[in-house]
Design an enzyme around this catalytic site. Structure first.
Site, short mmCIF file in Angstrom:
data_model
loop_
_atom_site.label_atom_id
_atom_site.label_comp_id
_atom_site.label_asym_id
_atom_site.label_seq_id
_atom_site.Cartn_x
_atom_site.Cartn_y
_atom_site.Cartn_z
CB SER A 156 39.04 25.74 56.80
OG SER A 156 39.87 25.13 57.49
CD GLU A 260 54.97 21.78 42.18
OE1 GLU A 260 55.24 20.40 42.37
OE2 GLU A 260 54.23 22.26 41.17
CG HIS A 290 45.73 25.86 48.25
ND1 HIS A 290 45.02 24.60 48.68
CD2 HIS A 290 46.54 26.31 48.83
CE1 HIS A 290 45.59 24.94 50.17
NE2 HIS A 290 46.42 25.92 50.16
#
Length: 843
Positions: A156, A260, A290
């Site tokens: 992150s 997406e 991801h």
């Protein structure tokens, strides 16, 4: 591991999805709202693996903890900088990321908590991260000790700190991390490339701050951005300016969004990372996964991202180990004994349902070595074997080396008479045989006078003067025999291909082979590598991948015989990382209609050798099969060696690469002089890795050498080729296969390259046939694409319109399948024989 979101992620999702009362929200201080969101993410997060050690401590005034999985190498350390991003924060929420990294990377993880926020501005956070880095270098979970390999990683917003820490370390000339960064492409902040120097908080946003592309920010998100950036504009570019300065740092992995709503932004971010040289092209990750929040490590995509990061760290760390282990001469057998001590529980060999750990394999090698010694085998004696690939064959091969002897692997393609001649030439005193090859040995057994009465051993049979493998090895000690290895002694004798006559025995010394396996660490051979062995153990092709596997404590998964579907099944089942294949195997795999149905994502590297891999096939391998592709061109005799990193040089796929470091190449014309760039001639080479000679064939040995004016010995390849201006070698033909038509040299490879482009041509071999007009003329023997039946005349005309006048093909002949050796080489000699009976070939 269960699949799906964790409790922490569900708690955060609930807060995000709750309806917001804009009026009420306006009454809440933004800092208070941020605190509420933090509390929602601090829900107790159970460990995904409770066997790990969690050791709390304070580092640089921040909460921290050591995370150490069972058996992890504590001298390899990873600084894990946990950022907070917008909502995910705290060691509790992030702990499972550290747990999985310790497991997957086999290292100790020092996790440090950074809730990057207004109260912890970026420059100050970076100072504390630098202090944590210094602490990690000098301290481990057990106390003060120096790290052997150190990495930095951030998830992150911590990824931004990790990247900037590397920049700072480079600027200060401090000890640099090997590199490993996990960054988010969504809802995270990244500093500009100079904020760590100027101490100015000039951060910009990275990725799309909206939950939907182009969608509005929620009130809470906008408050958070405004809190952190002050009056800064949250509108941002898709890739941080930080990227511009990351080039030249150690290899980094930037893992970004794979869903997406992030895909477009992530792809552009990833492309910029590649352009900056941030992502090592050698790694060739096939996808970008991801993993933007560490709370959801139980989600398959996030877990896979961490696995890949862990694999990278393990390989990079092992390279340091390998460099120390093999800094001086280390015999392969000694390296394997050390593997058993270092990694006893790792698997060494798998064949079907049978497998041996390194500790078990080492015991079997010792038993075999002691059995051979009891049979009278002494250092540098010869032991022969004729069988398909099997676990027992592996024990014989490497047990022979453990006994100090030389292994002589024999080919089942040879005739009985040739095998008898090989046994006599090699002076082999013991022969191990599989039952399927008795029909080759039984007719000539009486001629094998060098083999003792107890030296005939059946792998899978007994009787008629043969003792069983089990009886031969039974009762012998599992202790190391303690034989001292002489570098000059033989490692193996490999006989050149041939089904008639007496092939030449190529003798490789222990010293030569010892230089081959250490370099394997650079392409991912390590204790976590799994190599699928689908070519026969008697071939030097196989040795090029098997020896680095065994020397570097990997695992060999054996195929007794190549089968297309079975290869794919084993690759998926065992998460294969490496494989050496010959061109015909690549062709058959891509022809298999269900090729794309198999998961080959574990592959790090594929290799090809023994014959040139066609350009179109190379392109398919690097675009349709995960991992890199390396093509080797060389000789069993050594000396001549080229390497093509096909995934790095896609514009050079028509070549076989450049000279392997340590090798020298020259192109020599008919007059014995070196040819200029672009001109064809015979390929000569020299290096430290050259055979000791053809065994007991000094005259043939000298014929294969060429000496330059300085007296340096060069190996003649018998191949024709030319070097381009960049030093890449274009292989043309075997010298004996070159067609001399009308006094001009015609290279079959040029003609084959044209014909194979026709959609109805699966493969082709062009040979010289006698011609009353031209002396020799090219004839093409075509193997049609399955299901096709091309017209030979039309095919000839199609090719000749694309060839030069002096290259034209005189005739096209169709054949159901081209004859090949067991490692896939087209046997042009067999194709030529019917045309040259009673004739003498000009060349």
């Amino acid at each position: 591991m269960k699949k799906g979101p964790s409790k922490g992620l569900l708690a955060v999702t609930a807060v995000l999805s709750a309806p917001q009362d804009q009026g009420a929200a306006g009454d809440i201080d933004p800092k208070q709202r941020l605190q509420q969101r933090r509390e929602s993410s601090d829900a107790e997060q159970p460990l995904v693996d409770e066997s790990v050690r969690v050791i709390p401590l304070q580092v640089a005034g921040c909460a921290a903890e050591w995370i150490v999985a069972p058996g992890a190498d504590e001298s390899t350390r990873l600084l894990m900088i946990h950022g907070g991003g917008f909502i995910m924060c705290g060691l509790n929420s992030h702990r499972n990321t550290s747990v999985m990294m310790s497991k997957y990377a086999n290292c100790a993880v020092l996790a440090i908590d950074y809730r990057l926020a207004p109260e912890t501005p970026f420059p100050g956070a970076l100072d504390d991260c630098a202090a944590a880095w210094d602490y990690l270098l000098d301290n481990g979970p057990q106390g003060a000790s120096e790290a052997s390999s150190a990495y930095v990683m951030g998830d992150s917003a911590g990824g931004n700190l990790a990247a900037s820490l590397l920049l700072r370390l480079r600027q200060e000339g401090a000890r640099m991390a090997k590199g490993a960064i996990l960054m988010s492409a969504a809802l995270d902040l990244t500093c500009s490339s100079d904020s760590w120097i100027t101490n100015n908080v000039s951060d910009v946003m990275l990725g799309n701050p909206a939950l939907q592309p182009g969608g509005p920010l929620t009130g809470a998100d906008r408050d958070w951005i405004n809190l952190y950036m002050g009056d800064g504009d949250p509108a941002q570019s898709l890739a941080s300016p930080l990227m511009d300065d990351l080039g030249g740092l150690p290899p980094l992995l930037i893992m970004v969004g794979e869903n997406e709503r992030l895909r477009d932004d992530s792809v552009r971010f990833h492309e910029k990372a590649i352009a900056a040289g941030v992502i090592s092209r050698l790694e060739r990750w096939p996808h970008v996964y991801h993993a933007w929040t560490s709370v959801n490590v139980e989600v398959p995509e996030a877990d896979l991202a961490l696995r890949r990061m862990g694999e990278f760290i393990r390989r990079e760390s092992y390279k340091q180990v390998a460099a120390k282990r093999f800094s001086e001469f280390v015999d392969l057998s000694d390296a394997m004994a050390e593997n058993a001590r270092r990694w006893p529980h790792h698997l060494a060999v798998i064949e079907g349902e049978h497998q041996l750990s390194w500790a078990q394999f080492d015991e079997q090698l010792n038993r075999m070595a002691n059995a051979l010694i009891a049979e009278g085998i002494r250092p540098n004696d010869k032991v022969a074997a004729l069988a398909r690939n099997s676990l027992e064959y592996m024990v014989v091969m490497f047990g022979t080396l453990r006994a100090g002897a030389c292994i002589v692997p024999l080919s089942g393609m040879a005739s009985s008479e040739a095998l008898a001649a090989m046994m006599d030439n090699s002076d082999a005193k013991v022969l191990f045989l599989e039952a399927g090859y008795r029909e080759l040995i039984d007719p000539v057994r009486e001629q094998l006078t060098g083999v003792g009465d107890n030296g005939f051993v059946g792998f899978d049979f007994e009787g008629d003067g043969w003792q069983s493998y089990a009886d031969f090895i039974a009762g012998h000690s599992s202790d190391h025999p303690g034989i001292e290895i002489d570098p000059s002694h033989g490692f193996n004798i490999i006989y050149s291909s041939g089904t008639t006559g007496v092939p030449k025995g190529i003798l490789h010394a222990r010293s030569m082979r010892s230089r081959e396996f250490p370099a394997g660490a650079s392409t991912g051979y390590s204790p976590w590598a799994r190599t699928l062995v689908s070519t026969p153990l008697y071939s030097n092709t196989t040795m090029a991948s098997l020896l680095p596997t065994m020397g570097n404590a990997g695992c060999a998964v054996l195929m007794p015989k190549f089968d297309t579907q079975r290869f794919l099944e084993l690759a998926e089942e065992h998460a294969i990382t490496h494989a050496m294949l010959v061109p015909v195997q690549y062709q058959r795999l891509f022809d298999f209609e269900k090729f794309a149905d198999y998961d080959l994502s574990s592959f790090l590297m594929k290799y090809s050798t023994s014959a040139p891999l066609r350009e179109d096939l190379k392109r398919r391998v690097i675009t349709e099969w995960p991992g890199g592709l390396i093509e080797f061109y060389g000789m069993t005799e050594g000396g001549v060696g080229c390497i093509l990193l096909a995934h790095m040089f896609p514009h050079k796929l028509h070549t076989v690469g450049f000279a392997i470091p340590g090798n020298q190449l020259t192109i020599v014309g008919e007059d014995g002089n070196a040819m200029p760039v672009g001109e064809a001639g015979e390929i000569y080479g020299r290096s430290r890795n050259m055979m000791d000679g053809y065994f007991k064939a000094q005259a043939k040995t000298e014929e294969s050498y060429w000496y330059d004016e300085a007296g340096h010995r060069w190996q003649r390849s018998g191949d024709m080729g030319r070097l381009d201006a960049d030093g890449f070698l274009e292989l043309l033909d075997r010298k004996k296969d070159m067609i001399i038509s009308g006094g001009f040299n015609v290279f079959a490879a040029d003609l084959e390259d044209v014909l194979v482009r026709h959609e109805e041509v699966n493969d082709v071999a062009v040979i010289a046939v006698p011609s009353s007009d031209w002396g020799e003329t090219p004839l093409a023997i075509v193997e049609p694409t399955p299901g096709c039946q091309p017209d030979p005349v039309e095919l000839q005309e199609w090719a000749n319109t694309r060839l030069g006048k002096g290259q034209r093909i005189s005739e096209v002949v169709l054949i159901e399948e081209l004859p090949r050796s067991t490692i896939g080489k087209v046997l042009k000699r067999e194709l030529r024989e019917p045309f040259w009976q009673g004739e003498k070939k000009i060349s």
